[in-house]
Enzyme design. Structure first.
Site, PDB file in Angstrom:
ATOM      1  N   GLU A 128       1.073  -1.138  -0.354  1.00 29.36           N
ATOM      2  CA  GLU A 128       0.354  -0.173   0.086  1.00 29.36           C
ATOM      3  C   GLU A 128       0.786   1.393  -0.005  1.00 29.36           C
ATOM      4  OE1 GLU A 128      -2.956   0.010   3.246  1.00 29.36           O
ATOM      5  OE2 GLU A 128      -3.600  -2.318   2.336  1.00 29.36           O
ATOM      6  N   PRO A 129       0.434   2.280  -0.183  1.00 37.11           N
ATOM      7  CA  PRO A 129       1.028   3.636  -0.204  1.00 37.11           C
ATOM      8  C   PRO A 129       1.589   3.456   1.611  1.00 37.11           C
ATOM      9  CG  PRO A 129      -0.846   4.563  -0.883  1.00 37.11           C
ATOM     10  CD  PRO A 129      -0.790   3.073  -0.629  1.00 37.11           C
ATOM     11  N   SER A 176       7.853  -2.661   2.754  1.00 38.55           N
ATOM     12  CA  SER A 176       8.732  -3.898   3.600  1.00 38.55           C
ATOM     13  C   SER A 176       8.098  -3.811   5.111  1.00 38.55           C
ATOM     14  CB  SER A 176      10.281  -3.456   4.006  1.00 38.55           C
ATOM     15  OG  SER A 176      10.987  -2.820   3.018  1.00 38.55           O
ATOM     16  N   GLU A 183       9.861  -7.489  -3.963  1.00 37.55           N
ATOM     17  CA  GLU A 183       9.746  -9.092  -2.831  1.00 37.55           C
ATOM     18  C   GLU A 183      11.100  -8.994  -1.457  1.00 37.55           C
ATOM     19  OE1 GLU A 183       8.946 -12.692  -4.378  1.00 37.55           O
ATOM     20  OE2 GLU A 183       7.865 -11.789  -6.003  1.00 37.55           O
ATOM     21  N   GLY A 184      10.994  -8.200  -1.143  1.00 33.32           N
ATOM     22  CA  GLY A 184      12.172  -7.556  -0.049  1.00 33.32           C
ATOM     23  C   GLY A 184      13.078  -6.770  -1.188  1.00 33.32           C
ATOM     24  N   ARG A 187      10.716 -15.501  -3.276  1.00 33.36           N
ATOM     25  CA  ARG A 187      11.879 -15.233  -3.458  1.00 33.36           C
ATOM     26  C   ARG A 187      12.993 -16.201  -4.634  1.00 33.36           C
ATOM     27  NH1 ARG A 187      11.678 -12.354   2.546  1.00 33.36           N
ATOM     28  NH2 ARG A 187      10.068 -10.329   2.296  1.00 33.36           N
ATOM     29  N   ILE A 202       1.184  -2.995  -7.588  1.00 30.71           N
ATOM     30  CA  ILE A 202       0.543  -4.390  -7.908  1.00 30.71           C
ATOM     31  C   ILE A 202       0.651  -4.855  -9.329  1.00 30.71           C
ATOM     32  CG2 ILE A 202      -1.550  -5.670  -7.469  1.00 30.71           C
ATOM     33  CD1 ILE A 202      -0.640  -4.451  -5.099  1.00 30.71           C
TER      34      ILE A 202
HETATM   35  C1  LIG Z   1       7.595  -2.561  -9.926  1.00 34.56           C
HETATM   36  C2  LIG Z   1       7.453  -3.319  -8.855  1.00 34.56           C
HETATM   37  C3  LIG Z   1       6.458  -3.992  -9.141  1.00 34.56           C
HETATM   38  C4  LIG Z   1       5.804  -4.584  -7.739  1.00 34.56           C
HETATM   39  N1  LIG Z   1       4.924  -5.330  -7.790  1.00 34.56           N
HETATM   40  C5  LIG Z   1       4.438  -6.006  -5.959  1.00 34.56           C
HETATM   41  C6  LIG Z   1       3.080  -6.347  -6.661  1.00 34.56           C
HETATM   42  O1  LIG Z   1       2.655  -7.029  -7.211  1.00 34.56           O
HETATM   43  N2  LIG Z   1       2.517  -6.685  -5.263  1.00 34.56           N
HETATM   44  C7  LIG Z   1       2.227  -6.288  -4.257  1.00 34.56           C
HETATM   45  O2  LIG Z   1       2.165  -6.899  -2.852  1.00 34.56           O
HETATM   46  N3  LIG Z   1       3.651  -5.381  -3.650  1.00 34.56           N
HETATM   47  C8  LIG Z   1       4.752  -5.195  -4.848  1.00 34.56           C
HETATM   48  N4  LIG Z   1       5.556  -3.900  -5.121  1.00 34.56           N
HETATM   49  C9  LIG Z   1       5.783  -3.676  -4.115  1.00 34.56           C
HETATM   50  C10 LIG Z   1       7.404  -4.074  -3.476  1.00 34.56           C
HETATM   51  O3  LIG Z   1       6.962  -4.609  -2.664  1.00 34.56           O
HETATM   52  C11 LIG Z   1       7.688  -3.123  -2.461  1.00 34.56           C
HETATM   53  O4  LIG Z   1       7.794  -1.775  -3.031  1.00 34.56           O
HETATM   54  C12 LIG Z   1       9.208  -3.433  -1.480  1.00 34.56           C
HETATM   55  O5  LIG Z   1       8.358  -4.431  -0.397  1.00 34.56           O
HETATM   56  C13 LIG Z   1       9.666  -2.328  -0.685  1.00 34.56           C
HETATM   57  O6  LIG Z   1       8.512  -1.537   0.128  1.00 34.56           O
HETATM   58  P1  LIG Z   1       8.560  -0.396  -0.199  1.00 34.56           P
HETATM   59  O7  LIG Z   1       8.164   0.168  -1.568  1.00 34.56           O
HETATM   60  O8  LIG Z   1       7.378  -0.018   0.337  1.00 34.56           O
HETATM   61  O9  LIG Z   1       9.764   0.309   0.611  1.00 34.56           O
HETATM   62  P2  LIG Z   1      10.032   0.814   2.154  1.00 34.56           P
HETATM   63  O10 LIG Z   1       9.725  -0.643   3.138  1.00 34.56           O
HETATM   64  O11 LIG Z   1       9.489   2.038   1.908  1.00 34.56           O
HETATM   65  O12 LIG Z   1      11.629   1.075   2.152  1.00 34.56           O
HETATM   66  C14 LIG Z   1      12.482   2.027   2.377  1.00 34.56           C
HETATM   67  C15 LIG Z   1      13.872   2.060   2.383  1.00 34.56           C
HETATM   68  O13 LIG Z   1      13.942   1.120   3.540  1.00 34.56           O
HETATM   69  C16 LIG Z   1      14.513  -0.296   3.952  1.00 34.56           C
HETATM   70  N5  LIG Z   1      14.584  -0.512   5.119  1.00 34.56           N
HETATM   71  C17 LIG Z   1      12.369  -0.360   5.141  1.00 34.56           C
HETATM   72  N6  LIG Z   1      12.664  -1.274   6.729  1.00 34.56           N
HETATM   73  C18 LIG Z   1      13.969  -1.646   6.779  1.00 34.56           C
HETATM   74  C19 LIG Z   1      14.576  -2.168   8.057  1.00 34.56           C
HETATM   75  N7  LIG Z   1      13.423  -3.312   8.482  1.00 34.56           N
HETATM   76  N8  LIG Z   1      15.935  -2.364   8.075  1.00 34.56           N
HETATM   77  C20 LIG Z   1      16.714  -1.688   6.688  1.00 34.56           C
HETATM   78  N9  LIG Z   1      15.721  -1.159   6.014  1.00 34.56           N
HETATM   79  C21 LIG Z   1      15.187  -1.272   6.049  1.00 34.56           C
HETATM   80  C22 LIG Z   1      14.018  -0.592   2.638  1.00 34.56           C
HETATM   81  O14 LIG Z   1      14.770  -1.604   2.268  1.00 34.56           O
HETATM   82  C23 LIG Z   1      14.221   1.218   1.539  1.00 34.56           C
HETATM   83  O15 LIG Z   1      15.895   1.556   0.781  1.00 34.56           O
HETATM   84  C24 LIG Z   1       6.459  -3.870  -6.241  1.00 34.56           C
HETATM   85  C25 LIG Z   1       6.776  -2.705  -6.710  1.00 34.56           C
HETATM   86  C26 LIG Z   1       7.686  -2.503  -7.357  1.00 34.56           C
HETATM   87  C27 LIG Z   1       8.147  -1.736  -7.879  1.00 34.56           C
END
Ligand SMILES: Cc1cc2nc3c(=O)[nH]c(=O)nc-3n(C[C@H](O)[C@H](O)[C@H](O)COP(=O)(O)OP(=O)(O)OC[C@H]3O[C@@H](n4cnc5c(N)ncnc54)[C@H](O)[C@@H]3O)c2cc1C
Length: 385
Positions: free
Chosen positions: A133-134, A138, A368-369, A248, A163
């Site tokens: 979600e927005p 992670s 995917e993480g 993964r 998505i």
């Molecule tokens: C092209 C694309 C396709 C995708 N497809 C899907 C899909 O089909 N379904 C779906 O549900 N999602 C999907 N995603 C979402 C994707 O899984 C998330 O973007 C990803 O998990 C990271 O989450 P975030 O973008 O909110 O980043 P954030 O969680 O906000 O992370 C920002 C930064 O903080 C760091 N960070 C966060 N937590 C920690 C921690 N505990 N320790 C250290 N560093 C941390 C991260 O590594 C990153 O550098 C997709 C994303 C993209 C870009």
């Protein structure tokens, strides 16, 4: 010798045939239009339907569910083969197989009839997996979408972002909080496109993977019957995270596919391009760059194949899947960058395929993480916490 035999893993004839079929499909059906789709962002709906008809959108669905019953090794090799030719199609396949694996694992008999078997037969194209979600990526437990009891079923409200394949999908697995059941309760639901209140939002204008139809989803009072709840009420997050770990391995495979293609392009270019009266490949630097790329690619392959083999032995891997994903995605970034460098200025031109691969590769370290999240998972295994 098949190139896959270099790694010393036992690969069945069935898996070899599947890999060869996917390579053929990639080279003849995907590669010719990949640059055009990258430029126009066109979702390859007809190609996805063709792949779905081959069973590629629900590969692990069992024969009793009308699926091909492919094992994890076969699935990983199929993704790697497709990613060499079009990484956008590969990610649509990964997202669909992730959603399909959840349905196949947790569906009731009625849900198998309505969702799993039609998906396995290729009748509904690619499925989508909607967790992010927005405000929550992670940190998946921070999702705000809610599913409240109502009308003898559930009412969903919220927004999903990023998505994969959503712009074209007909079936979605959607995750939501269940406040009626407590703070830590989540649900997994299956939602059909066209359900009242369920609408497609912005289609993302992405740096790479431009034709994978990544979009937002809006849910406003989406009424779902009890029969659309997947698995036990309250266990949705466990269901999602349990499926993401094995998936993964597929992202590792996608990363390797992109890097293998880049390696092929970089080596060919270095052999053909001349500077100072000799092929670029004759400079020691180019030779060492290729040697290092090959070595790190083989390392990534071995971790990916190990993960797939462990899954096929029924082991619930966590750290091993994260190691495979971390190694392959980071290797992909480095190898694609090095192969672009071998192209010189031409590598910076949209006329050369390596430029697209450079943009496609970047997200491997994010979805995917992220790499940071993978390191956290591996560290938990290392420290036994
Ligand atoms: C092209 C694309 C396709 C995708 N497809 C899907 C899909 O089909 N379904 C779906 O549900 N999602 C999907 N995603 C979402 C994707 O899984 C998330 O973007 C990803 O998990 C990271 O989450 P975030 O973008 O909110 O980043 P954030 O969680 O906000 O992370 C920002 C930064 O903080 C760091 N960070 C966060 N937590 C920690 C921690 N505990 N320790 C250290 N560093 C941390 C991260 O590594 C990153 O550098 C997709 C994303 C993209 C870009």
């Amino acid at each position: 010798m098949d190139e896959i035999d270099r790694f010393g893993f036992a690969i069945s004839d069935e898996t070899r045939a599947l890999r060869a079929a996917m390579m053929r499909f990639g080279e003849t059906r995907l590669l010719p239009g990949a640059a055009e789709r990258d430029a126009t962002k066109a979702f390859p709906a007809a190609l996805i339907d063709e792949l779905a008809a081959l069973g590629a959108m629900a590969m692990k669905a069992a024969p009793e569910d009308d699926g091909p019953g492919v094992d994890n090794m076969g699935y990983a090799l199929a993704i790697e083969a497709i990613a060499r030719c079009d990484a956008s199609v590969a990610v649509v396949m990964v997202a669909s197989n992730l959603a399909a694996a959840i349905l196949a694992r947790h569906a009731t008999e009625d849900q198998r009839r309505r969702f799993v078997r039609p998906a396995a037969r290729g009748e509904i194209g690619a499925l989508s997996f909607a967790l992010t979600e927005p405000g929550a990526g992670s940190d998946a437990a921070a999702i705000r979408t809610t599913a409240r009891r109502g009308d003898g079923g559930w009412v969903l409200n919220g927004t999903k972002q990023w998505i994969t394949g959503a712009a074209n999908a007909r079936l979605f697995t959607v995750f939501a909080r269940m406040p009626d059941l407590g703070e830590a309760a989540f649900g997994c639901f299956v939602v059909e496109a066209g359900t009242d209140g369920f609408s497609l939002g912005r289609v993302e204008d992405k740096m790479g993977l431009r034709s994978s139809g990544t979009a937002m989803l809006h849910m406003e009072d989406v009424h779902l019957p009890e029969a659309n709840l997947i698995g036990e009420a309250g266990q949705g997050l466990r269901i999602a995270l349990g499926a993401i770990a094995p998936s993964r391995i597929a992202i590792a495979a996608q990363s390797i596919g992109i890097a293998e293609r880049a390696f092929h392009l970089g080596r060919t270019y270095a052999q053909e391009r001349h500077a100072f009266g000799q092929p670029v490949a004759a400079f020691q630097n180019a030779r060492f760059v290729l040697a290092d790329a090959r070595t790190s690619l083989d390392q990534a392959w071995l971790l990916m194949l190990r993960g797939a083999a462990l899954l096929d032995r029924g082991m619930a891997i966590r750290g091993e899947a994260s190691m495979a994903k971390l190694a392959a995605s980071e290797t992909c970034g480095r190898v694609v960058d090095a192969m672009l460098q071998l192209h010189g200025g031409n590598g910076y031109s949209r006329e050369y395929e390596i430029e697209r691969l450079y943009r496609d590769a970047r997200v491997m370290r994010i979805y995917e993480g992220t790499s940071e999240v993978q390191r956290e998972v591996i560290a938990r295994d290392v420290l036994g916490v």
